[in-house]
Design an enzyme around this catalytic site. Structure first.
Site, PDB file in Angstrom:
ATOM      1  CG  ASN A  34      46.548  25.433  24.023  1.00 51.33           C
ATOM      2  OD1 ASN A  34      46.490  26.644  24.179  1.00 51.33           O
ATOM      3  ND2 ASN A  34      45.900  24.806  23.047  1.00 51.33           N
ATOM      4  CE  LYS A  86      41.449  37.352  22.272  1.00 49.32           C
ATOM      5  NZ  LYS A  86      41.746  38.459  23.138  1.00 49.32           N
ATOM      6  CB  SER A 126      31.207  36.992  24.399  1.00 52.46           C
ATOM      7  OG  SER A 126      31.225  38.128  23.584  1.00 52.46           O
ATOM      8  CE1 TYR A 150      34.686  33.745  21.117  1.00 50.33           C
ATOM      9  CE2 TYR A 150      33.497  35.777  20.638  1.00 50.33           C
ATOM     10  CZ  TYR A 150      34.247  35.005  21.510  1.00 50.33           C
ATOM     11  OH  TYR A 150      34.531  35.483  22.772  1.00 50.33           O
ATOM     12  CE  LYS A 154      33.513  32.409  24.295  1.00 48.13           C
ATOM     13  NZ  LYS A 154      34.297  31.796  25.376  1.00 48.13           N
TER      14      LYS A 154
END
Ligand code: NAD
Ligand code: UFG
Length: 342
Positions: A34, A86, A126, A150, A154
Site C-alpha cells: 500500500n 515496524k 524478528s 510490535y 510478531k
C-alpha cells in the site's frame, strides 16, 4: 514451469531486495504493497536492475476483496508476507495500529490464501520476539518474551501461522526471525529510505555521513560489553534476501512432506558493538563521523546475536557479507540517494 511468488510489502526496504533476489533466481514476483512506508520507485529500480519486471499491485493486506482479485488474476505458488508496521516506539504509542495492520492484516491474508488454495507462506518475524535474553547466542528455542506491542504482534502471527499450517492439509510454511538487517544492493540503486527521523543505527549514521544530521548519539556506554556499548547481529540485506529464496526453494521442493512451520533465525552469528559499527562506517566513508555518548535508550537489550546453525542445516544458507561490506554498500546507496527515493 516458472513459479510465482507474492511478496506483500515488496516495495519496502527488505521486500525490494527480496523481490530482486527472487527475480534473479528465476521466480516471477507479484508485489502487493500500500506504499504507506515505501515508494513505487523501488520497484521501478528493481525492474531496471533485473530486466525482469515484477508485477506491482497497490493495495492493503487488510482488504480482502483486493486480495481476492489478486489471487484470481495471478496463479500464486507461495507468499512471502513482509507487509507490516515496524517502529517499536510507535507501537507503544499506538498499539491499535499494530494489532490492526500486523495481526488483522495477516489473518486477512491467510484467509484469502485459504479461499484460493495457496498453501505456502513465509513470514517476516524478528529477533525482537526473544525480548531480554538470558543466554547467547539465541537459538530458535530460546525463550520468547517481547517487550513491546510490535514484538507481541510478531509472536502472535507466528502462532497463528503455526496453528493454521498444522491444521490444514497440504500447508507448509516458514517463520524467519531477522536479526538487524542493514546494507543495500551493490548497485546502490535500492536501499533503506526511512520516512522522518531514523530510529535505527545504520540509517542514522548514514544521515550523519551525508550531513543531514549533526551527530550520532550512542545510547549508553555502560553496558557489560568490552567497550561498554550494546551488541547486535547486523546482517546484510542481500544475505537476508537470499535466505528468503532458500526458504521458498525449500517449501516448494518438499511439497509432499508433512505440514509444518519451522522457525529459522536469519543472522550472521557475529555480534558487533555500536562503537565497532561506527569505526567500520568511518572506514567505509573515509572521514570521521561525529558522535557523543548519551543515556541508554529505554527498552534496549544489552546483547543480541543469532545461533545461525539451523538455517545452515535446513536451508543450506550462510551469510557471505561482513560488517565492512555492509557499511560500504549502505554508504554507496546513501551517497547516491541522499534524499532516498524522493
Ligand atoms: P518497510 O517499512 O520498508 O517495509 C514494509 C512494507 O510494507 C512497506 O513497503 C509498506 O508500505 C508495506 N505495508 C505496510 N502496511 C501495509 C498494509 N497494510 N498493506 C500493504 N502493505 C503494507 O520495512 P522493512 O524493514 O522492509 O520490513 C519488512 C518486514 O520485516 C516487516 O514485517 C518488519 O516487521 C520485518 N522486520 C524488519 C526488521 C528491520 O529491522 N528492518 C527486523 C525484523 C523484522
Ligand atoms: N543506537 C544508538 N544510536 C542510535 C540508534 C541506535 O546508539 O541513534 C544503538 C541502539 O541503542 C542499539 C543499536 O544501536 O544498541 C542498534 O539499534 P537499532 O535501533 O538499529 O536496532 P535494535 O536492535 O534496537 O532494533 C532493531 C529493530 C527492531 C527489531 C530488532 C531485531 O528496530 O524492530 O532490530 O530485529 F525488532
Amino acid at each position: 514451469m516458472t513459479k510465482t511468488i507474492l511478496a506483500t510489502g515488496g516495495a519496502g526496504y527488505i521486500g525490494s531486495h527480496v523481490t530482486l533476489e527472487l527475480l534473479t533466481s528465476g521466480y516471477e514476483v507479484v508485489v502487493f504493497d500500500n506504499l504507506s512506508n515505501s515508494s513505487a520507485k523501488s520497484i521501478e529500480r528493481v525492474s531496471r536492475i533485473t530486466n525482469g519486471a515484477p508485477h506491482f499491485i497497490e493495495g492493503d493486506v487488510r482488504d480482502a476483496s483486493a486480495l481476492d482479485h489478486l489471487f484470481e488474476t495471478f496463479s500464486i505458488d507461495a507468499v512471502i508476507h513482509l507487509a507490516g508496521l515496524k517502529a517499536v516506539g510507535e507501537s507503544v504509542a499506538h498499539p491499535e495500529r499494530y494489532y490492526d495492520v500486523n495481526v488483522a492484516g495477516s489473518t486477512t491474508l491467510f484467509n484469502a490464501m485459504f479461499r484460493h488454495n495457496v498453501k505456502h507462506a513465509v513470514f517476516s518475524s524478528s529477533a525482537t520476539v526473544y525480548g531480554e535474553p538470558e543466554t547467547m547466542p539465541l537459538t530458535e528455542s530460546s525463550p520468547t518474551g517481547p517487550l513491546n506491542p510490535y514484538g507481541a504482534t510478531k509472536l502472535m502471527v507466528e502462532q497463528i501461522l503455526q496453528d493454521i499450517t498444522g491444521a490444514s492439509p497440504g500447508w507448509r510454511s516458514m517463520i524467519l526471525r531477522y536479526f538487524n538487517p542493514v546494507g543495500a544492493h551493490v548497485s546502490g540503486e535500492i536501499g533503506e529510505d526511512p520516512l522522518g527521523f531514523p530510529n535505527n543505527l545504520f540509517p542514522f549514521i548514514a544521515q550523519v555521513a551525508t550531513g543531514h544530521r549533526d551527530l550520532l548519539q550512542i545510547f549508553g556506554d555502560d553496558y557489560n560489553t568490552a567497550d561498554g556499548t550494546a551488541i547486535r547481529d547486523y546482517i546484510h540485506v542481500m544475505d537476508l534476501a537470499r535466505g528468503h529464496v532458500k526458504a521458498i526453494d525449500y517449501l516448494l521442493a518438499n511439497e509432499s512432506k508433512e505440514n509444518s512451520t519451522p522457525i529459522v533465525n536469519l543472522g550472521t552469528g557475529v555480534g558487533s558493538s555500536v562503537k565497532e559499527v561506527l569505526i567500520a562506517w568511518e572506514q567505509a566513508c573515509g572521514f570521521p563521523i561525529k558522535s557523543e555518548i548519551t543515556a541508554r535508550r529505554a527498552g534496549d537489550v544489552q546483547i543480541s546475536y543469532a545461533d545461525a546453525q539451523k538455517a545452515k542445516e535446513l536451508l543450506g544458507w550462510e551469510t557471505l557479507y561482513d560488517l565492512p561490506r555492509m557499511c560500504k554498500d549502505h554508504w554507496r546507496w546513501q551517497k547516491g540517494n541522499p534524499e532516498g527515493y524522493r
